[in-house]
Design an enzyme around this catalytic site. Sequence first.
Site, PDB file in Angstrom:
ATOM      1  N   CYS A   1      24.428  44.274  34.350  1.00 45.44           N
ATOM      2  CA  CYS A   1      25.399  43.662  33.283  1.00 45.44           C
ATOM      3  C   CYS A   1      25.036  41.989  33.276  1.00 45.44           C
ATOM      4  CB  CYS A   1      26.701  43.869  33.688  1.00 45.44           C
ATOM      5  SG  CYS A   1      27.658  43.669  32.037  1.00 45.44           S
TER       6      CYS A   1
ATOM      7  N   CYS B   1      27.335  39.150  32.850  1.00 47.79           N
ATOM      8  CA  CYS B   1      28.123  38.785  33.108  1.00 47.79           C
ATOM      9  C   CYS B   1      28.560  37.898  34.108  1.00 47.79           C
ATOM     10  CB  CYS B   1      29.486  39.205  32.355  1.00 47.79           C
ATOM     11  SG  CYS B   1      29.910  40.204  33.312  1.00 47.79           S
TER      12      CYS B   1
ATOM     13  N   CYS C   1      28.637  39.774  29.046  1.00 51.93           N
ATOM     14  CA  CYS C   1      28.164  40.706  28.782  1.00 51.93           C
ATOM     15  C   CYS C   1      26.792  40.482  28.292  1.00 51.93           C
ATOM     16  CB  CYS C   1      28.697  41.774  29.846  1.00 51.93           C
ATOM     17  SG  CYS C   1      29.888  41.689  29.901  1.00 51.93           S
TER      18      CYS C   1
ATOM     19  N   LYS D   1      33.811  52.861  29.796  1.00 54.49           N
ATOM     20  CA  LYS D   1      34.585  51.462  31.090  1.00 54.49           C
ATOM     21  C   LYS D   1      36.082  50.851  30.094  1.00 54.49           C
ATOM     22  CE  LYS D   1      33.143  47.456  32.456  1.00 54.49           C
ATOM     23  NZ  LYS D   1      32.270  46.745  33.287  1.00 54.49           N
TER      24      LYS D   1
ATOM     25  N   ARG E   1      36.829  39.172  38.954  1.00 54.93           N
ATOM     26  CA  ARG E   1      36.189  38.239  38.442  1.00 54.93           C
ATOM     27  C   ARG E   1      36.764  37.277  38.878  1.00 54.93           C
ATOM     28  NH1 ARG E   1      38.055  39.622  31.935  1.00 54.93           N
ATOM     29  NH2 ARG E   1      37.202  41.956  32.224  1.00 54.93           N
TER      30      ARG E   1
ATOM     31  N   ARG F   1      37.056  40.787  26.763  1.00 48.31           N
ATOM     32  CA  ARG F   1      35.632  41.825  27.123  1.00 48.31           C
ATOM     33  C   ARG F   1      36.249  43.163  25.936  1.00 48.31           C
ATOM     34  NH1 ARG F   1      32.539  39.640  30.828  1.00 48.31           N
ATOM     35  NH2 ARG F   1      33.935  39.336  32.448  1.00 48.31           N
TER      36      ARG F   1
ATOM     37  N   LYS G   1      36.476  53.585  34.234  1.00 48.82           N
ATOM     38  CA  LYS G   1      35.902  52.893  35.268  1.00 48.82           C
ATOM     39  C   LYS G   1      37.726  51.963  34.333  1.00 48.82           C
ATOM     40  CE  LYS G   1      34.725  48.064  36.505  1.00 48.82           C
ATOM     41  NZ  LYS G   1      33.932  47.611  36.238  1.00 48.82           N
TER      42      LYS G   1
ATOM     43  N   SER H   1      39.009  46.360  41.319  1.00 44.87           N
ATOM     44  CA  SER H   1      39.186  45.091  41.868  1.00 44.87           C
ATOM     45  C   SER H   1      41.215  45.079  41.907  1.00 44.87           C
ATOM     46  CB  SER H   1      39.623  44.105  41.728  1.00 44.87           C
ATOM     47  OG  SER H   1      38.906  44.035  40.155  1.00 44.87           O
TER      48      SER H   1
ATOM     49  N   TYR I   1      37.048  49.281  47.283  1.00 46.68           N
ATOM     50  CA  TYR I   1      37.021  48.679  48.160  1.00 46.68           C
ATOM     51  C   TYR I   1      37.464  49.164  49.855  1.00 46.68           C
ATOM     52  CZ  TYR I   1      35.322  46.127  44.470  1.00 46.68           C
ATOM     53  OH  TYR I   1      35.732  45.527  42.831  1.00 46.68           O
TER      54      TYR I   1
END
Length: 322
Positions: free
Chosen positions: A120, A122, A130, A195, A205, A217, A248, A274, A313
């Site tokens: 991507c 971005c 993006c 997504k 971000r 977005r 996602k 995240s 994560y």
Amino acid sequence: MAFPQTRMRRLRRTAGLRSLVREERLDPSSLVLPLFVAEGISAPEPVGSMPGVARHPVAGAVQEAREAAELGIGGVILFGVPAARDAEGSGAWAPDGIVQQALGEIAAAGTGLVLIADTCLCEYTDHGHCGPIVDGDVDNDATLELLQKQVVAHAKAGADMVAPSGMMDGMVAAIREALDDEGFTGVPIMSYAAKYASGFYGPFREAAESTPKFGDRRAYQMDPANADEAIREVELDVDEGADIVMVKPAGPYLDIIHRVKTTFGLPTAAYQVSGEFAMIEAAAAKGWIDRERVIRESLTAIKRAGADIIISYFTKEFADKL
Ligand code: PBG
């Protein structure tokens, strides 16, 4: 007396019985660790909104990958934080771009991990969108040509798999063509097929310094209200040659994971993003939830919904202790 003959509680009485009848098991080999690799730093930089997560210099990313491999983790997915950005995002395909450097070094370490490159722009554009902006909007087809350059750079640098996450129309077909033209017919595509335009990406971000400088977005990522549209998105990506399809975020979209898995029967990935991570960490830090229990439960729920692969994560900690 109408006492129950069937007693569901019989099989819950002991840990041994519960284990025998458990339907889902999480295996570290189906987990993928996200890694942020930053240019121009020499020590890890902690990400404020993601406790325990850092941006790493290349050497640190190699070290993280080695540890991940020792823990039996399936793969790592790399995100780049370049030192300089421009309107097109040229750092995304530069032969010495930060992710290309990291791919090369991690590949050379021979860990056996599946090396995945997030594809991507971005993180590389100065406006944080993006793809390149034309008349205030991301230009779809111009972006496709740049993504083609990016995947070829990833593959040349040593990526085992590419993962386009920009939600451009036709991105999987464009990427497949570019990889095949360059002889990388064996490099699979894990498409971020469904997504959503999600508030749960906030901490990422910050980590990737990829917050859009204007707008948001929603003109390319999906409306959280839509489910049938997700099936259509996945179908298109499958037709274009996606090998693995991703949903996602994960936790708030379990219904979508389930529908995608049951509809297509393809290897299905889900990204515990995240914000999902940050919510658990924040509540745990306040003592409001049992952190390890909730980590396990959240990952198990994503698996149960139908995900074969989970990007999280919590991957290292899960593999290490849970
Ligand atoms: C890049 C990308 C994003 C995430 C993964 N790839 C950010 C975005 O779409 O804004 C988010 C991952 C996370 O929140 O953990 N397009």
